[in-house]
Design a protein around this motif. Structure first.
Motif, mmCIF file in Angstrom:
data_model
loop_
_atom_site.group_PDB
_atom_site.id
_atom_site.type_symbol
_atom_site.label_atom_id
_atom_site.label_comp_id
_atom_site.label_asym_id
_atom_site.label_seq_id
_atom_site.Cartn_x
_atom_site.Cartn_y
_atom_site.Cartn_z
ATOM 1 N N HIS A 156 37.469 49.682 32.914
ATOM 2 C CA HIS A 156 37.517 48.412 32.895
ATOM 3 C C HIS A 156 36.496 47.697 32.330
ATOM 4 N N ALA A 157 36.522 46.253 31.898
ATOM 5 C CA ALA A 157 35.316 45.835 31.185
ATOM 6 C C ALA A 157 34.370 45.505 32.156
ATOM 7 N N ASP A 158 34.660 45.497 33.421
ATOM 8 C CA ASP A 158 33.584 45.180 34.296
ATOM 9 C C ASP A 158 32.984 46.281 34.974
ATOM 10 N N SER A 159 33.404 47.517 34.678
ATOM 11 C CA SER A 159 32.717 48.665 35.270
ATOM 12 C C SER A 159 31.748 49.460 34.571
ATOM 13 N N PHE A 160 30.580 49.730 34.894
ATOM 14 C CA PHE A 160 29.590 50.265 34.127
ATOM 15 C C PHE A 160 29.486 51.862 34.443
ATOM 16 N N PRO A 161 29.703 52.704 33.779
ATOM 17 C CA PRO A 161 29.446 54.130 34.041
ATOM 18 C C PRO A 161 28.010 54.557 33.990
ATOM 19 N N PRO A 162 27.664 55.760 34.957
ATOM 20 C CA PRO A 162 26.244 56.155 35.083
ATOM 21 C C PRO A 162 25.636 56.660 33.735
ATOM 22 N N ILE A 167 43.736 60.488 47.772
ATOM 23 C CA ILE A 167 44.435 59.646 46.912
ATOM 24 C C ILE A 167 44.147 57.874 47.587
ATOM 25 N N SER A 168 43.873 57.973 48.960
ATOM 26 C CA SER A 168 43.743 56.562 49.497
ATOM 27 C C SER A 168 42.365 56.047 49.226
ATOM 28 N N CYS A 169 41.518 56.654 48.661
ATOM 29 C CA CYS A 169 39.971 56.344 48.359
ATOM 30 C C CYS A 169 40.001 56.060 46.831
ATOM 31 N N ARG A 170 41.157 56.049 45.966
ATOM 32 C CA ARG A 170 41.209 55.698 44.703
ATOM 33 C C ARG A 170 41.546 54.363 44.202
ATOM 34 N N GLY A 171 40.786 54.011 43.046
ATOM 35 C CA GLY A 171 41.368 52.681 42.508
ATOM 36 C C GLY A 171 40.836 52.756 40.973
ATOM 37 N N GLY A 172 41.483 51.830 40.183
ATOM 38 C CA GLY A 172 41.025 51.753 38.886
ATOM 39 C C GLY A 172 39.704 51.565 38.406
ATOM 40 N N ASP A 173 38.905 50.653 39.341
ATOM 41 C CA ASP A 173 37.396 50.320 38.931
ATOM 42 C C ASP A 173 36.738 51.666 39.146
ATOM 43 N N ILE A 186 29.559 54.831 39.400
ATOM 44 C CA ILE A 186 29.858 53.951 38.606
ATOM 45 C C ILE A 186 29.871 52.480 39.162
ATOM 46 N N THR A 187 29.192 51.419 38.587
ATOM 47 C CA THR A 187 28.927 50.077 39.196
ATOM 48 C C THR A 187 30.040 49.236 38.698
ATOM 49 N N THR A 188 30.613 48.669 39.635
ATOM 50 C CA THR A 188 31.830 47.474 38.960
ATOM 51 C C THR A 188 31.687 46.380 39.634
ATOM 52 N N SER A 189 31.996 45.305 38.906
ATOM 53 C CA SER A 189 31.734 43.899 39.449
ATOM 54 C C SER A 189 32.726 43.360 40.713
ATOM 55 N N ALA A 190 32.163 42.710 41.638
ATOM 56 C CA ALA A 190 32.851 42.295 42.799
ATOM 57 C C ALA A 190 33.468 40.701 42.495
ATOM 58 N N ARG A 191 33.617 40.351 41.212
ATOM 59 C CA ARG A 191 33.963 38.985 41.064
ATOM 60 C C ARG A 191 35.372 38.678 41.687
ATOM 61 N N LEU A 192 36.401 39.605 41.911
ATOM 62 C CA LEU A 192 37.519 39.218 42.536
ATOM 63 C C LEU A 192 37.237 38.962 44.196
ATOM 64 N N TYR A 193 36.025 39.682 44.481
ATOM 65 C CA TYR A 193 35.781 39.369 45.931
ATOM 66 C C TYR A 193 34.927 38.200 46.040
ATOM 67 N N GLU A 194 34.372 37.727 45.058
ATOM 68 C CA GLU A 194 33.547 36.417 45.052
ATOM 69 C C GLU A 194 34.421 35.366 44.941
ATOM 70 N N LYS A 195 35.459 35.683 44.306
ATOM 71 C CA LYS A 195 36.476 34.263 43.989
ATOM 72 C C LYS A 195 37.315 34.153 45.045
ATOM 73 N N LEU A 196 37.939 35.201 45.853
ATOM 74 C CA LEU A 196 38.997 34.862 46.841
ATOM 75 C C LEU A 196 38.130 35.177 48.105
ATOM 76 N N GLY A 197 37.054 35.628 48.334
ATOM 77 C CA GLY A 197 36.410 35.895 49.403
ATOM 78 C C GLY A 197 36.709 37.403 50.018
ATOM 79 N N VAL A 198 35.460 37.917 50.481
ATOM 80 C CA VAL A 198 35.710 39.450 50.564
ATOM 81 C C VAL A 198 36.959 39.770 51.458
ATOM 82 N N TRP A 199 37.064 39.025 52.661
ATOM 83 C CA TRP A 199 38.386 39.364 53.420
ATOM 84 C C TRP A 199 39.631 38.990 53.108
ATOM 85 N N ASN A 200 39.935 38.090 52.465
ATOM 86 C CA ASN A 200 41.068 37.912 51.492
ATOM 87 C C ASN A 200 41.416 38.723 50.484
ATOM 88 N N THR A 201 40.338 39.221 49.844
ATOM 89 C CA THR A 201 40.533 40.153 48.522
ATOM 90 C C THR A 201 40.935 41.605 49.501
#
Length: 228
Positions: free
Chosen positions: A83-89, A132-138, A183-198
């Motif tokens: 993803h464009a907002d994820s930065f590999p080690p 599998i429950s710990c996976r995601g695209g980021d 890998i470090t990924t952006s929390a921009r969706l969490y910042e936009k919607l709020g942590v708990w809503n996201t």
């Protein structure tokens, strides 16, 4: 060698930072970077124009379609979806090649967010476990070309959850590993919607899929939450 495939849409801010980061931390195993644009209306295309080693493609919008489009022209034996907002080690490409040589044909990195919040730190902690429950695209995804083609790539009917759906098929084959680097990924969706809503949105999507919701139903629910 590794082909990096990055699906984008209006990423004029994040993409140049990522491309500079990749150039700085790679260790010689990246043969090409393929940026697949789903119809950006900003300066994303211009960002790619003068970047050495970057191939820019247009595609219909939708990450599954965009990633499949990039995979079709990729030249390397290893495909790396990012993803464009994820930065590999540091030396991420060497780490992937080492796993590949061990016989691990698909996997991801552990993930942490770029935002200091106890819940996000906890979510990042769980990505170290190979379940599998710990996976995601980021967390990004590397996969051998042969295995990717065997599974017919990403299911293009999915406009959301496409990473998880594909990764589930990898787990069904017993083909997945987690590289013990972050890998470090952006929390921009969490910042936009709020942590708990996201987080509630992601849980709803997960359980809807578990109970048989279609790709269209998942997207409809996701879009309704994002819009509101």
């Amino acid at each position: 060698m590794i082909s990096i495939i990055i699906p984008v849409f209006n990423e004029e801010e994040k993409l140049p930072v990522l491309l500079q980061h990749l150039a700085r931390v790679s260790s010689g195993f990246v043969s090409e970077i393929i940026v697949v644009d789903g119809g950006s209306t900003d300066a994303t295309a211009r960002v790619c124009k003068y970047q050495p080693g970057v191939i820019y493609l247009n595609s219909p919008k939708g990450r599954a379609v965009q990633m499949n489009t990039g995979a079709k022209i990729a030249k390397s034996e290893i495909l790396y979806f990012l993803h464009a907002d994820s930065f590999p080690p540091e030396r991420f490409d060497s780490l992937i090649v080492n796993e590949f040589k061990k016989g691990n044909k698909a996997g991801c990195f552990q993930m942490k967010f770029d935002k200091d919040h106890w819940w996000l730190s906890l979510m990042g902690f769980f990505t170290k476990f190979n379940h599998i429950s710990c996976r995601g695209g980021d967390q990004s995804l590397f996969v051998s070309r042969r295995l990717f083609e065997q599974l017919s790539g990403f299911d293009e009917s999915y406009l959301v959850y496409e990473d998880n759906e594909f990764i589930k098929r990898l787990y069904d084959l017993g083909q997945f590993t987690v590289i013990k680097s972050w890998i470090t990924t952006s929390a921009r969706l969490y910042e936009k919607l709020g942590v708990w809503n996201t987080q509630r949105l992601f849980i709803e999507i997960y359980w809807k899929r578990r109970f048989g919701a279609s790709a269209e139903e998942l997207y409809s629910h996701y879009y309704k939450r994002i819009s509101s």
